[in-house]
Scaffold this motif. Structure first.
Motif, PDB file in Angstrom:
ATOM      1  N   ALA A  77       0.337   5.512   1.501  1.00  0.00           N
ATOM      2  CA  ALA A  77      -0.258   5.169   2.730  1.00  0.00           C
ATOM      3  C   ALA A  77       1.036   4.217   3.098  1.00  0.00           C
ATOM      4  O   ALA A  77       1.424   3.627   4.438  1.00  0.00           O
ATOM      5  CB  ALA A  77      -1.584   4.420   2.395  1.00  0.00           C
ATOM      6  N   ILE A  78       1.383   3.582   1.767  1.00  0.00           N
ATOM      7  CA  ILE A  78       2.667   2.422   1.750  1.00  0.00           C
ATOM      8  C   ILE A  78       3.901   4.024   2.843  1.00  0.00           C
ATOM      9  O   ILE A  78       4.151   2.889   3.552  1.00  0.00           O
ATOM     10  CB  ILE A  78       3.690   2.404   0.299  1.00  0.00           C
ATOM     11  CG1 ILE A  78       2.437   1.546  -0.317  1.00  0.00           C
ATOM     12  CG2 ILE A  78       4.668   1.215   0.541  1.00  0.00           C
ATOM     13  CD1 ILE A  78       2.043   0.587  -1.855  1.00  0.00           C
ATOM     14  N   ASN A  79       4.223   5.252   2.167  1.00  0.00           N
ATOM     15  CA  ASN A  79       5.232   5.349   2.585  1.00  0.00           C
ATOM     16  C   ASN A  79       5.259   5.726   4.407  1.00  0.00           C
ATOM     17  O   ASN A  79       5.439   5.774   4.897  1.00  0.00           O
ATOM     18  CB  ASN A  79       5.257   7.092   2.063  1.00  0.00           C
ATOM     19  CG  ASN A  79       5.996   6.769   0.408  1.00  0.00           C
ATOM     20  OD1 ASN A  79       6.850   6.058   0.414  1.00  0.00           O
ATOM     21  ND2 ASN A  79       5.944   7.609  -0.473  1.00  0.00           N
TER      22      ASN A  79
ATOM     23  N   ALA B 162      -0.709  -1.128  13.833  1.00  0.00           N
ATOM     24  CA  ALA B 162      -0.551  -2.287  12.830  1.00  0.00           C
ATOM     25  C   ALA B 162      -1.735  -2.860  11.741  1.00  0.00           C
ATOM     26  O   ALA B 162      -1.678  -2.741  10.422  1.00  0.00           O
ATOM     27  CB  ALA B 162      -0.294  -3.017  13.056  1.00  0.00           C
ATOM     28  N   LYS B 163      -2.978  -3.863  12.639  1.00  0.00           N
ATOM     29  CA  LYS B 163      -3.590  -4.532  11.561  1.00  0.00           C
ATOM     30  C   LYS B 163      -4.648  -3.256  10.776  1.00  0.00           C
ATOM     31  O   LYS B 163      -4.165  -3.279   8.909  1.00  0.00           O
ATOM     32  CB  LYS B 163      -4.353  -5.082  12.187  1.00  0.00           C
ATOM     33  CG  LYS B 163      -5.601  -5.763  11.717  1.00  0.00           C
ATOM     34  CD  LYS B 163      -6.501  -6.602  12.401  1.00  0.00           C
ATOM     35  CE  LYS B 163      -7.563  -7.252  11.768  1.00  0.00           C
ATOM     36  NZ  LYS B 163      -7.335  -7.797  10.338  1.00  0.00           N
ATOM     37  N   ARG B 164      -4.438  -1.914  11.430  1.00  0.00           N
ATOM     38  CA  ARG B 164      -5.052  -1.431  10.642  1.00  0.00           C
ATOM     39  C   ARG B 164      -5.060  -0.430   9.460  1.00  0.00           C
ATOM     40  O   ARG B 164      -5.501  -0.947   8.320  1.00  0.00           O
ATOM     41  CB  ARG B 164      -5.654   0.075  11.387  1.00  0.00           C
ATOM     42  CG  ARG B 164      -6.657   0.882  10.656  1.00  0.00           C
ATOM     43  CD  ARG B 164      -6.892   2.082  12.018  1.00  0.00           C
ATOM     44  NE  ARG B 164      -5.847   3.241  12.763  1.00  0.00           N
ATOM     45  CZ  ARG B 164      -4.624   3.795  11.332  1.00  0.00           C
ATOM     46  NH1 ARG B 164      -5.258   4.321  10.297  1.00  0.00           N
ATOM     47  NH2 ARG B 164      -4.103   4.352  11.416  1.00  0.00           N
ATOM     48  N   ARG B 165      -3.386   0.075   9.452  1.00  0.00           N
ATOM     49  CA  ARG B 165      -2.241   0.465   8.598  1.00  0.00           C
ATOM     50  C   ARG B 165      -2.336  -0.481   7.243  1.00  0.00           C
ATOM     51  O   ARG B 165      -2.631  -0.328   6.555  1.00  0.00           O
ATOM     52  CB  ARG B 165      -0.967   0.564   9.495  1.00  0.00           C
ATOM     53  CG  ARG B 165      -1.241   1.617  10.043  1.00  0.00           C
ATOM     54  CD  ARG B 165       0.347   1.988  10.260  1.00  0.00           C
ATOM     55  NE  ARG B 165       0.470   3.216  11.024  1.00  0.00           N
ATOM     56  CZ  ARG B 165      -0.027   4.812  10.300  1.00  0.00           C
ATOM     57  NH1 ARG B 165       0.843   4.953   9.445  1.00  0.00           N
ATOM     58  NH2 ARG B 165       0.344   5.971  11.691  1.00  0.00           N
ATOM     59  N   THR B 166      -2.409  -1.868   7.512  1.00  0.00           N
ATOM     60  CA  THR B 166      -2.155  -3.565   6.324  1.00  0.00           C
ATOM     61  C   THR B 166      -3.347  -3.446   6.227  1.00  0.00           C
ATOM     62  O   THR B 166      -3.445  -3.434   4.584  1.00  0.00           O
ATOM     63  CB  THR B 166      -1.075  -4.505   7.312  1.00  0.00           C
ATOM     64  OG1 THR B 166      -2.076  -4.454   7.746  1.00  0.00           O
ATOM     65  CG2 THR B 166      -0.569  -4.056   7.004  1.00  0.00           C
ATOM     66  N   ASP B 167      -4.317  -3.132   6.347  1.00  0.00           N
ATOM     67  CA  ASP B 167      -5.672  -3.609   5.930  1.00  0.00           C
ATOM     68  C   ASP B 167      -6.279  -2.221   5.227  1.00  0.00           C
ATOM     69  O   ASP B 167      -6.934  -2.676   4.089  1.00  0.00           O
ATOM     70  CB  ASP B 167      -7.099  -3.603   7.178  1.00  0.00           C
ATOM     71  CG  ASP B 167      -6.636  -4.726   7.910  1.00  0.00           C
ATOM     72  OD1 ASP B 167      -6.138  -5.830   7.207  1.00  0.00           O
ATOM     73  OD2 ASP B 167      -7.511  -4.497   8.783  1.00  0.00           O
ATOM     74  N   ASP B 168      -5.966  -1.109   5.550  1.00  0.00           N
ATOM     75  CA  ASP B 168      -5.894   0.270   4.304  1.00  0.00           C
ATOM     76  C   ASP B 168      -5.200  -0.495   2.731  1.00  0.00           C
ATOM     77  O   ASP B 168      -5.689  -0.176   2.134  1.00  0.00           O
ATOM     78  CB  ASP B 168      -5.746   1.262   5.090  1.00  0.00           C
ATOM     79  CG  ASP B 168      -6.549   1.989   5.923  1.00  0.00           C
ATOM     80  OD1 ASP B 168      -7.417   1.632   6.516  1.00  0.00           O
ATOM     81  OD2 ASP B 168      -6.225   3.099   7.025  1.00  0.00           O
ATOM     82  N   ILE B 169      -3.980  -0.470   3.512  1.00  0.00           N
ATOM     83  CA  ILE B 169      -3.348  -0.641   2.009  1.00  0.00           C
ATOM     84  C   ILE B 169      -4.034  -1.822   1.142  1.00  0.00           C
ATOM     85  O   ILE B 169      -4.156  -1.467   0.417  1.00  0.00           O
ATOM     86  CB  ILE B 169      -1.888  -1.088   2.732  1.00  0.00           C
ATOM     87  CG1 ILE B 169      -1.113   0.274   3.327  1.00  0.00           C
ATOM     88  CG2 ILE B 169      -0.855  -1.390   0.980  1.00  0.00           C
ATOM     89  CD1 ILE B 169       0.240   0.219   3.549  1.00  0.00           C
TER      90      ILE B 169
END
Lengths: 126, 497
Positions: free
Chosen positions: B115-117, B147-154
Motif C-alpha cells: 500500500a505504501i509503495n 488522497a484521503k482514501r489512500r492515506t486512510d487505507d494505510i
C-alpha cells in the motif's frame, strides 16, 4: 534279784546270727536277754531293767531309732547306757543324737565291743 | 502379589515420592517458562509497536513532503519524503521480521508495504511530477477524495496491525497469568502432598520397622534374662514378619532345649539319688553277713570254744558266706538281665518238687511264720531251669516272710489248669500301697521297705519276673495295703516225658 553280781545286758538284733555273735562276744559273766525286734526289746527292757542295751538300728517293724526314743522317754531305763550297732553307713551321728552312748559300725571287731561294754558298765558303777 | 516385602514397599514409596516431587518441579518450571514467554511476547509487542510508529512516521513524512511541495511548489520540501521513501523498505522488512511468528500479521505487513509503495509510485511520484508542471491542478487533485482514501487505507492497516499486536500481547499475558496461577496452585498442592506423604512414609517406617525392632530388642532382653516364654506378634510386613517368626522359632527352640535339659537334669539327679541309695543298700546288705563272718572268725581265732560251738560258728560263717555270694549273684543277674544275657539250662522238671524243696528250706527260718503248702498229686511238668525257678519261688517265699513282720501263715499253692502251671504265694503281711504297686517290679525299687527296716536290695522281684518271662511265662500280684499280698507265676505246661 537273780544273782546280785551278774549284770543284765539286753541285746536287740533281728539277725539271728549276729544276735548269737554278740552274745558270744560279750561272753559269760553277764545275764543276757535277747530281743528279735523293737516291740520285744521295749517289753524286755521294762521287765528286766537291763544295765546296758545293745541295739540294732535296722529292724523290721519298729526301727532302732524308735526304740531309742522310747527308751530315752522311759524314766525307768532313761539312764541305761545304750550301744547302737548298724550296718548302715553314716548312721553314727543320728544314733548319738537320738540318745545312744556309743556307736559301733558293722562289721565290728569283737574285742572292740567287749571293751565298750566293759567301760560303759564300769562307768555306770561309779 | 501376596504380600510385599518391606524393602519393596520402601522402594515403591520412594519411587512414588520421587515421581511426585519431579511432577511438582515440572509444573513449577512450566509456569516459569510460560511467564518468561509472556514477558518475551510483551517485549516483542513493544518492538513491533516501535517499528510501526517508525514506519507510520515515514508515511507521515511522505505525506507532509507531498503537501509541502504541493502548497509551496518548492521541491526542497520533498527532501524528508525522499529520505522516508528510501527508509520504508528497510523498516518494513524489520517489521516483517518482528511479526514473523504470526502469518496473518506478516501478510498485513506485506499488504501495508504494498500500500505504501503503491501510494508512492501511483500517487506521490506522479503528483510531484505534475506539481512541477501544473501546480494549480495538483492542488485541486490533492484535495480530492483519492488522497484521503489512500492515506486512510494505510492508516487502517497500521491500526489493524497495532491492535492485533496489542491483542496478542494481552492474550499471552492473560494466559501466562492463568497458567502460572494454576501452576502455583498445583505446585503448592504437590508440595503439601509431598510433605504429607513424607510424614506418612516416616510414620509407616517407624511403625513397621522401628517399633517391631524395639519390641524384638525388648523381647531379646527378656529372653536373655531367662524368660523363655516371650513371643512376638508375627503379623509384621515382609522382613519384619520374617524377623519375628525367626525370633519366635528361636525362643521355642530355646524353651524346648531348656525343657529337655531340665528333664535330663532331673533324670540325672534321680539316677544319682538312686545310685547313692543303692550304695547304701549294697553296703548294708553286704555288711550284715560280713559282720557275722568276720565276727565269728575272730571269735574262733582268738577265743576258746567247745568243738561243738566251733562247728556251729563255722556253719554260720558258711551260711553267711553263701548269703554274700547269693547277693553278688543277684547283682550280676540284674546286670545280665539289663544286657539281655540271662542263660537258662532248661530240662523237664516238676515244679511241685521245686516248690516243696523251697518251702522246706524256708520252714525253719522263721518262728513266727507258718508255711501252708497245697500241691497236686500229679507232677507239674514244665521245660525249665530248675535252679532259676527255685530262685524265683525262694524269692517269693522270702518276700512273704520279710513283708509280714508280725508273722502269720504263708499260703503256697501249686496247680495246673488249661495247660498252665501256676504257683502262688500269699502272705498276711503289710501289703503294698496302691501308689507303689506299678513300680513293684522296677529294679532297686523297695517302696516303704527301707523305712520299715526290712532289708533287701530291690532286685529279687525284678530278677524273678525276668526269669519267669524267659521261660515263656508271666508273673503278677494282687495286694491291699495292710492286708497282705499274693504273688503268682504261670508257666506253660510241658507234656509229661
Amino acid at each position: 534279784m537273780q544273782g546280785s553280781t551278774a549284770k543284765t545286758i539286753l541285746i536287740c538284733e533281728d539277725d539271728d546270727n549276729l544276735r548269737q555273735l554278740i552274745r558270744v562276744v560279750i561272753g559269760a559273766g553277764y545275764r543276757i536277754v535277747e530281743a528279735g525286734d523293737g516291740d520285744e526289746a521295749l517289753a524286755l527292757a521294762s521287765e528286766h531293767r537291763p544295765d546296758l542295751i545293745v541295739l540294732d538300728l535296722m529292724m523290721p517293724g519298729m526301727s532302732g531309732f524308735d526304740v531309742l526314743r522310747h527308751l530315752r522317754g522311759d524314766v525307768s531305763v532313761d539312764g541305761t547306757p545304750i550301744v547302737v550297732m548298724s550296718a548302715w553307713p553314716n548312721a553314727q551321728e543320728a544314733a548319738l543324737e537320738a540318745g545312744a552312748d556309743r556307736y559301733i559300725q558293722k562289721p565290728f571287731e569283737p574285742d572292740h565291743l567287749t571293751e565298750i561294754v566293759e567301760s560303759l558298765l564300769a562307768g555306770a558303777d561309779e | 502379589m501376596k504380600s510385599w516385602s518391606l524393602s519393596a514397599r520402601i522402594i515403591a514409596a520412594s519411587v512414588v515420592l520421587a515421581v511426585l516431587v519431579a511432577g511438582v518441579f515440572a509444573v513449577l518450571i512450566y509456569a516459569v517458562v510460560t511467564l518468561d514467554n509472556a514477558r518475551e511476547r510483551e517485549a516483542a509487542t513493544k518492538d513491533v509497536r516501535t517499528a510501526l510508529v517508525g514506519l507510520e512516521k515515514l508515511v507521515i513524512d511522505l505525506e507532509t513532503g507531498l503537501r509541502g511541495v504541493v502548497l509551496t511548489g518548492n521541491p526542497r520540501f520533498l527532501q524528508p519524503a525522499s529520505a522516508a521513501r528510501r527508509e520504508v523498505p528497510r523498516r518494513a522488512r524489520e517489521l516483517e521480521r518482528l511479526v514473523a511468528d504470526s502469518p496473518i500479521q506478516q501478510q498485513r505487513v506485506r499488504a501495508l508495504r504494498v500500500a505504501i509503495n503503491d501510494y508512492v509510485d501511483d500517487y506521490l511520484v506522479p503528483i510531484v511530477t505534475l506539481a512541477q508542471e501544473n501546480l494549480a491542478a495538483v492542488r485541486q487533485t490533492l484535495a480530492a477524495e483519492e488522497a484521503k482514501r489512500r492515506t486512510d487505507d494505510i492508516r487502517r492497516s497500521f491500526n489493524e496491525l497495532q491492535s492485533t499486536e496489542e491483542g496478542r500481547a494481552a492474550a499471552s499475558a492473560a494466559s501466562a497469568t492463568t497458567q502460572s496461577r494454576r501452576a502455583i496452585v498445583l505446585g503448592v498442592a504437590g508440595l503439601v502432598a509431598c510433605a504429607l506423604l513424607i510424614v506418612l512414609f516416616g510414620l509407616y517406617l517407624a511403625r513397621s520397622t522401628a517399633h517391631p525392632v524395639r519390641e524384638a530388642a525388648t523381647a531379646a532382653t527378656r529372653l536373655a534374662e531367662g524368660d523363655l516364654s516371650v513371643r512376638l506378634s508375627e503379623r509384621g510386613p515382609g522382613e519384619v514378619g520374617e524377623l519375628t517368626a525367626a525370633f519366635n522359632h528361636m525362643a521355642e527352640e530355646l524353651e524346648r532345649h531348656q525343657r529337655e535339659l531340665q528333664s535330663q537334669n532331673e533324670k540325672l539327679r534321680e539316677s544319682e539319688r538312686r545310685k547313692s541309695e543303692l550304695v547304701h543298700i549294697v553296703s548294708h546288705e553286704l555288711r550284715t553277713p560280713l559282720a557275722s563272718i568276720l565276727g565269728f572268725t575272730s571269735v574262733l581265732l582268738n577265743r576258746d570254744a567247745e568243738p561243738e560251738e566251733q562247728r556251729r560258728y563255722l556253719e554260720i560263717i558258711d551260711r553267711e558266706g553263701r548269703r554274700l555270694s547269693d547277693l553278688l549273684n543277684d547283682f550280676l543277674d540284674a546286670e545280665r538281665l539289663e544286657e539281655g544275657h540271662l542263660i537258662l539250662a532248661p530240662e523237664l522238671i516238676d515244679v511241685a518238687r521245686v516248690v516243696a524243696e523251697q518251702v522246706r528250706l524256708f520252714e525253719g527260718q522263721s518262728e513266727k511264720h507258718t508255711l501252708d503248702m497245697v500241691l497236686p498229686p500229679t507232677p507239674l511238668n514244665v521245660h525249665g531251669d530248675a535252679n532259676r525257678l527255685a530262685q524265683v519261688v525262694g524269692n517269693l517265699l522270702s518276700n512273704a516272710i520279710k513283708y509280714s513282720p508280725e508273722g502269720g501263715t504263708v499260703h503256697v499253692v501249686a496247680e495246673q489248669e488249661n495247660g498252665v502251671v501256676r504257683v502262688s504265694v500269699r502272705d498276711e503281711g503289710l501289703g503294698i500301697a496302691e501308689d507303689q504297686q506299678e513300680r513293684v517290679f522296677v529294679k532297686f525299687f523297695r517302696g516303704d521297705a527301707p523305712a520299715s527296716g526290712i532289708p533287701g536290695t530291690g532286685l529279687g522281684l525284678t530278677i524273678a519276673r525276668s526269669v519267669v518271662e524267659a521261660h515263656g511265662g508271666s508273673m503278677n500280684f494282687k495286694s491291699d495295703s495292710g492286708e497282705g499280698s499274693v504273688f503268682w507265676l504261670e508257666l506253660p505246661t510241658a507234656a509229661a516225658g
